[in-house]
Design an enzyme around this catalytic site. Sequence first.
Site, PDB file in Angstrom:
ATOM      1  CG  ASP A   1      -3.901   4.754   7.000  1.00 22.46           C
ATOM      2  OD1 ASP A   1      -3.794   5.007   7.165  1.00 22.46           O
ATOM      3  OD2 ASP A   1      -5.284   4.300   5.950  1.00 22.46           O
TER       4      ASP A   1
ATOM      5  CB  SER B   1      -1.256   0.054   0.768  1.00 20.13           C
ATOM      6  OG  SER B   1      -0.414  -0.670   2.009  1.00 20.13           O
TER       7      SER B   1
ATOM      8  CG  HIS C   1      -1.391   3.728   4.646  1.00 16.08           C
ATOM      9  ND1 HIS C   1      -2.427   3.336   5.287  1.00 16.08           N
ATOM     10  CD2 HIS C   1      -0.759   2.493   4.256  1.00 16.08           C
ATOM     11  CE1 HIS C   1      -2.861   1.872   4.664  1.00 16.08           C
ATOM     12  NE2 HIS C   1      -1.531   1.330   3.800  1.00 16.08           N
TER      13      HIS C   1
END
Length: 378
Positions: free
Chosen positions: A341, A37, A344
């Site tokens: 979050d 991610s 990240h």
Amino acid sequence: MLNLASVLSPLLLLLSTKLVIATTRCHFPAVINFGDSNSDTGGLAAAFGQPPPPNGDTFFHRPAGRYSDGRLLIDFMVQSLGLPYLSAFLDALGSNFTHGANFATGGSTIRPQNTTRHQSGLSPISLSVQSYQFNDFYTRTPKVQGFFKELVPKPEAFTRGLYTFDIGQNDLTGGLFLNLTVDQVKASIPDILGQFKAVVKDVHDKGGRFFWIHNTGPIGCLPYVLEHLPINEQQLDSNGCANPFNELARFFNHRLKDLVNRLREELPKAVITYVDIYKARYTLISQARENGFEHPLIVCCGYGGKYKYNIRVGCGGRVSDKGKEIFVGACKDPSVTIIWDGIHYTEAANKWVFDHIMNGSYSDPPAPLLMACRGLVY
Ligand SMILES: *[C@@H]1O[C@H](CO)[C@@H](O)[C@H](O)[C@H]1NC(C)=O
Ligand SMILES: *[C@@H]1O[C@H](CO)[C@@H](O)[C@H](O)[C@H]1NC(C)=O
Ligand SMILES: *[C@@H]1O[C@H](CO)[C@@H](O)[C@H](O)[C@H]1NC(C)=O
Ligand SMILES: *[C@@H]1O[C@H](CO)[C@@H](O)[C@H](O)[C@H]1NC(C)=O
């Protein structure tokens, strides 16, 4: 002043028809990325659904397949190389692979996992699967060239392009969340890096020459690790990060760096840049205030607890608080926040890290991104 290099270049051109030595910047026709991610520009979203708003709000003003309020490191990188943002290979809508492709998906690991995404949050699209997809892309691109001229790269992009890797973080955290001890995770690193090496060699076999490899970040500073893995106060460092988990990340990074050195010997034609993302991110966290950021470990888009993070209530979700439904949205000013979050980073943090890695000051060798071909053009 007379530029000696520009006088010499035509001479050097005569020395070899295949290898051109130039002292000017590289012109990568494509970037091909593998990762998780940290560099996913829409892969997981294409397979499993978009991250919800307010993801993407700061820059794209809508969810854009990224786990951040805006751009990721890979976005700043391709932008600085003069290339468009990378389309996710898995994205069937609106993708354009003329200047590269992104095989990264959120939750990806290097090693295939034995848990489902539902159980562990880890993606079934491990690096080996990304490598199958890359092989398909590589094999079929020349065959579809005639029909999709405006959508696929020229075949030479596979040799002249820059191959970027940012993966491994989830192999470490995934093991920890399965309750392996730090020592057990360390014991799995040779196998993890063995599989990483196989993919780099496969890309090299297909003609890839330019590699840009990110190490893994300070996982012990991430709220989802701090909040959900066993840790006591004595194990926190002066910045509030969990020492044992950061030490694990540094241990992995040392082994990765050793591997890069071995690859340089085994693949003498490869040009490999190793980038110390750990050091860049940790520097930002430890010098947050000096760099205009507030409370380095407090999450921007999250809810509850010491870090404003709860694994069950994600960014963009809803939570019932004293009978009232609350939308878990972004903080007032994401541009002064580092963690987006809980897992990240914000666009602002990504931009800071990009600004500091692009000139090579965190790289081995210390070459800027624009010189990641080291003057070689095949
Ligand atoms: C998954 O299970 C296989 C077979 O037991 C094992 O060899 C492999 O290491 C496991 N993978 C991970 C990531 O734990
Ligand atoms: C894909 O992107 C390239 C480069 O930006 C552009 O020249 C080309 O027209 C685009 N293809 C389509 C179908 O829009
Ligand atoms: C790990 O340990 C915790 C706490 O003992 C437990 O709640 C959790 O179910 C365990 N996870 C796994 C995957 O075994
Ligand atoms: C690289 O860029 C950063 C950010 O602009 C700067 O602080 C640093 O001094 C630069 N390093 C070198 C070696 O140019």
